[in-house]
Design a protein around this motif. Structure first.
Motif, PDB file in Angstrom:
ATOM      1  N   SER A   3       0.780  -1.529  -0.028  1.00  0.00           N
ATOM      2  CA  SER A   3       0.233   0.018   0.186  1.00  0.00           C
ATOM      3  C   SER A   3       0.980   1.376   0.001  1.00  0.00           C
ATOM      4  N   TRP A   4       0.310   2.846  -0.296  1.00  0.00           N
ATOM      5  CA  TRP A   4       1.223   4.048  -0.317  1.00  0.00           C
ATOM      6  C   TRP A   4      -0.207   5.089  -0.025  1.00  0.00           C
ATOM      7  N   THR A   5       0.169   5.797   0.752  1.00  0.00           N
ATOM      8  CA  THR A   5      -1.192   6.214   1.424  1.00  0.00           C
ATOM      9  C   THR A   5      -0.050   8.089   1.120  1.00  0.00           C
ATOM     10  N   SER A   6      -1.738   8.837   1.770  1.00  0.00           N
ATOM     11  CA  SER A   6      -1.444  10.234   1.056  1.00  0.00           C
ATOM     12  C   SER A   6      -1.218  10.933   2.311  1.00  0.00           C
ATOM     13  N   THR A   7      -1.106  12.214   2.425  1.00  0.00           N
ATOM     14  CA  THR A   7      -0.469  12.739   3.939  1.00  0.00           C
ATOM     15  C   THR A   7      -2.611  13.276   3.936  1.00  0.00           C
ATOM     16  N   HIS A   8      -3.136  12.746   4.322  1.00  0.00           N
ATOM     17  CA  HIS A   8      -4.495  13.675   3.688  1.00  0.00           C
ATOM     18  C   HIS A   8      -4.524  13.627   5.621  1.00  0.00           C
ATOM     19  N   THR A   9      -5.711  14.123   5.855  1.00  0.00           N
ATOM     20  CA  THR A   9      -5.717  14.195   7.658  1.00  0.00           C
ATOM     21  C   THR A   9      -6.787  14.620   7.941  1.00  0.00           C
ATOM     22  N   SER A  10      -7.687  15.220   7.135  1.00  0.00           N
ATOM     23  CA  SER A  10      -9.173  15.711   7.612  1.00  0.00           C
ATOM     24  C   SER A  10     -10.422  14.583   6.918  1.00  0.00           C
ATOM     25  N   ILE A  11     -11.097  14.598   8.186  1.00  0.00           N
ATOM     26  CA  ILE A  11     -11.972  13.483   7.578  1.00  0.00           C
ATOM     27  C   ILE A  11     -13.523  14.059   7.252  1.00  0.00           C
ATOM     28  N   ASP A  12     -13.510  15.890   7.392  1.00  0.00           N
ATOM     29  CA  ASP A  12     -14.300  16.693   6.892  1.00  0.00           C
ATOM     30  C   ASP A  12     -14.314  16.778   5.095  1.00  0.00           C
ATOM     31  N   ASP A  13     -14.218  15.673   4.886  1.00  0.00           N
ATOM     32  CA  ASP A  13     -14.487  15.546   3.443  1.00  0.00           C
ATOM     33  C   ASP A  13     -14.883  14.155   2.332  1.00  0.00           C
ATOM     34  N   VAL A  14     -14.757  13.876   1.126  1.00  0.00           N
ATOM     35  CA  VAL A  14     -15.590  12.966   0.542  1.00  0.00           C
ATOM     36  C   VAL A  14     -14.255  12.448  -0.220  1.00  0.00           C
ATOM     37  N   LEU A  16     -13.022   9.808  -3.111  1.00  0.00           N
ATOM     38  CA  LEU A  16     -13.980   8.806  -3.942  1.00  0.00           C
ATOM     39  C   LEU A  16     -13.084   7.550  -3.872  1.00  0.00           C
ATOM     40  N   CYS A  17     -13.990   5.917  -3.679  1.00  0.00           N
ATOM     41  CA  CYS A  17     -13.976   4.783  -3.442  1.00  0.00           C
ATOM     42  C   CYS A  17     -13.584   3.986  -4.940  1.00  0.00           C
ATOM     43  N   THR A  18     -12.765   3.705  -5.611  1.00  0.00           N
ATOM     44  CA  THR A  18     -13.124   3.074  -6.459  1.00  0.00           C
ATOM     45  C   THR A  18     -11.608   1.637  -6.700  1.00  0.00           C
ATOM     46  N   HIS A  19     -11.063   1.506  -8.165  1.00  0.00           N
ATOM     47  CA  HIS A  19     -10.765  -0.103  -8.412  1.00  0.00           C
ATOM     48  C   HIS A  19      -9.886   0.160  -9.217  1.00  0.00           C
ATOM     49  N   THR A  20      -9.029  -0.658  -9.825  1.00  0.00           N
ATOM     50  CA  THR A  20      -9.135  -0.637 -11.594  1.00  0.00           C
ATOM     51  C   THR A  20      -8.230  -2.039 -11.630  1.00  0.00           C
ATOM     52  N   SER A  21      -7.876  -2.712 -12.316  1.00  0.00           N
ATOM     53  CA  SER A  21      -6.910  -3.435 -13.395  1.00  0.00           C
ATOM     54  C   SER A  21      -5.434  -2.875 -13.869  1.00  0.00           C
ATOM     55  N   ALA A  22      -4.646  -3.476 -13.896  1.00  0.00           N
ATOM     56  CA  ALA A  22      -3.638  -2.846 -14.018  1.00  0.00           C
ATOM     57  C   ALA A  22      -3.740  -2.381 -15.643  1.00  0.00           C
ATOM     58  N   ASP A  23      -4.480  -2.740 -16.655  1.00  0.00           N
ATOM     59  CA  ASP A  23      -4.788  -2.144 -18.123  1.00  0.00           C
ATOM     60  C   ASP A  23      -5.862  -0.635 -17.930  1.00  0.00           C
ATOM     61  N   ARG A  24      -6.401  -0.372 -16.799  1.00  0.00           N
ATOM     62  CA  ARG A  24      -6.936   0.730 -16.572  1.00  0.00           C
ATOM     63  C   ARG A  24      -5.895   1.659 -15.969  1.00  0.00           C
ATOM     64  N   LEU A  25      -4.637   1.262 -14.936  1.00  0.00           N
ATOM     65  CA  LEU A  25      -4.118   2.710 -14.106  1.00  0.00           C
ATOM     66  C   LEU A  25      -4.235   3.973 -14.666  1.00  0.00           C
ATOM     67  N   LEU A  39      -8.743  10.097  -2.483  1.00  0.00           N
ATOM     68  CA  LEU A  39      -8.869   8.844  -2.959  1.00  0.00           C
ATOM     69  C   LEU A  39      -8.261   7.710  -2.402  1.00  0.00           C
ATOM     70  N   SER A  40      -9.281   6.971  -2.622  1.00  0.00           N
ATOM     71  CA  SER A  40      -8.987   5.339  -2.340  1.00  0.00           C
ATOM     72  C   SER A  40      -9.407   4.466  -3.360  1.00  0.00           C
ATOM     73  N   ALA A  41      -8.031   3.925  -3.441  1.00  0.00           N
ATOM     74  CA  ALA A  41      -7.759   2.900  -5.138  1.00  0.00           C
ATOM     75  C   ALA A  41      -7.126   2.214  -4.547  1.00  0.00           C
ATOM     76  N   ASP A  82      -4.408   7.270  -2.073  1.00  0.00           N
ATOM     77  CA  ASP A  82      -4.272   6.181  -1.091  1.00  0.00           C
ATOM     78  C   ASP A  82      -4.289   5.272  -2.180  1.00  0.00           C
ATOM     79  N   ILE A  83      -3.364   3.987  -2.057  1.00  0.00           N
ATOM     80  CA  ILE A  83      -3.069   2.517  -3.103  1.00  0.00           C
ATOM     81  C   ILE A  83      -3.146   1.908  -2.857  1.00  0.00           C
TER      82      ILE A  83
END
Length: 296
Positions: A3-14, A16-25, A39-41, A82-83
């Motif tokens: 996994s690879w994480t970002s520095t975002h810490t605020s919970i007051d946000d929206v 995006l929860c998504t998914h992908t295969s390698a060909d759509r990266l 964005l949670s991928a 976050d990946i």
């Protein structure tokens, strides 16, 4: 796997929860640039059984690609991504037909940290500035209240380019629509029939009746406040925003294409939870469906 994480810490946000295969990266970057928020991928890498050496090479290459992608996005400041890389060993005959859509959606939801979440497939682009419009006050406080207390499910109208358009023209119209700062620019493209309502927004096949979605979309173009959306029965799979604490898990028994998202919507509209309130559209034994007037 990793996994690879970002520095975002605020919970007051929206998120995006998504998914992908390698060909759509590559689609992750476009989604990230337009959203510019958390964005949670989940990246899915199926590995054929009994091919250890080639599988290890694929895994190492994917780790390298994701490390570069995440570092580049962090450096550019495009969004807070976050990946998570997940793998699965499958028979070579089943790799193409066994994509675990709902299991991956659940993984993305489980790794989100904000008050609101938006499960969405990676081939969707949010309109530019949509996140800012959602976070603006007093709308943000009302959105938090309605999704948490009234248990509203916020429906986001979605569009697609017509499949009869040449590829380059279709891409240009999609970019134009996404970059429209208001519904006015989007409506212009819509009325010229370059883009149309998304097939996942309302069912047009039932009983072979003429489409009724044009009325509903035109109503949305004219709306300046949230309004009630009726459950569309078979095939109804809208883009939604929900309070993270209220989102039910997707049914992981569904693999491959078909009915995976619809079962989730059916569960939302036919399970306990809705208690009416500010939106005034209480669904018996279910959540409240409300169209957002400016998000697309």
């Amino acid at each position: 796997v990793d996994s690879w994480t970002s520095t975002h810490t605020s919970i007051d946000d929206v998120t995006l929860c998504t998914h992908t295969s390698a060909d759509r990266l590559y689609m992750l970057r476009g989604m990230c640039v337009n959203w510019r928020g958390p964005l949670s991928a989940i990246v899915y890498l199926p590995l054929p059984l009994f091919q250890h050496s080639s599988n290890q090479h694929k895994l190492d290459q994917m780790r390298q690609d994701l490390t570069y992608l995440h570092a580049d996005i962090q450096r550019q400041g495009d969004c807070f991504m976050d990946i998570t890389l997940v793998t699965e060993h499958l028979s070579p005959d089943h790799v193409a037909s066994s994509y675990p859509y709902n299991a991956l959606r659940n993984q993305a939801l489980a790794r989100s940290h904000t008050r609101l979440v938006m499960p969405v497939d990676v081939d969707y682009l949010m309109s530019q500035g949509m996140r800012n419009r959602l976070l603006e006050e007093p709308g943000w406080s009302a959105l938090l209240r309605d999704t948490h207390i009234n248990k509203d499910v916020v429906v986001v109208p979605s569009f697609e380019t017509k499949d009869t358009l040449p590829i380059e023209l279709g891409r240009a119209m999609a970019v134009r629509a996404v970059h429209s700062p208001t519904k006015g620019g989007l409506r212009e493209v819509f009325m010229k029939t370059f883009i149309t309502r998304s097939a996942s927004y309302f069912d047009e096949r039932r009983d072979h009746q003429p489409p009724t979605t044009a009325y509903d979309y035109l109503k949305w173009f004219l709306a300046d406040r949230p309004y009630v959306v009726k459950f569309g029965d078979l095939g109804y799979e809208p883009i939604i925003i929900m309070a993270r604490v209220h989102v039910p898990w997707f049914d992981e028994r569904f693999r491959g294409y078909g009915w995976d998202k619809f079962t989730h919507m059916y569960q939302l509209t036919h399970s306990g939870g809705g208690n009416g309130g500010g939106s005034g559209n209480k669904k018996r034994d279910g959540f409240n469906l409300v169209a957002h007037p400016s998000a697309f």
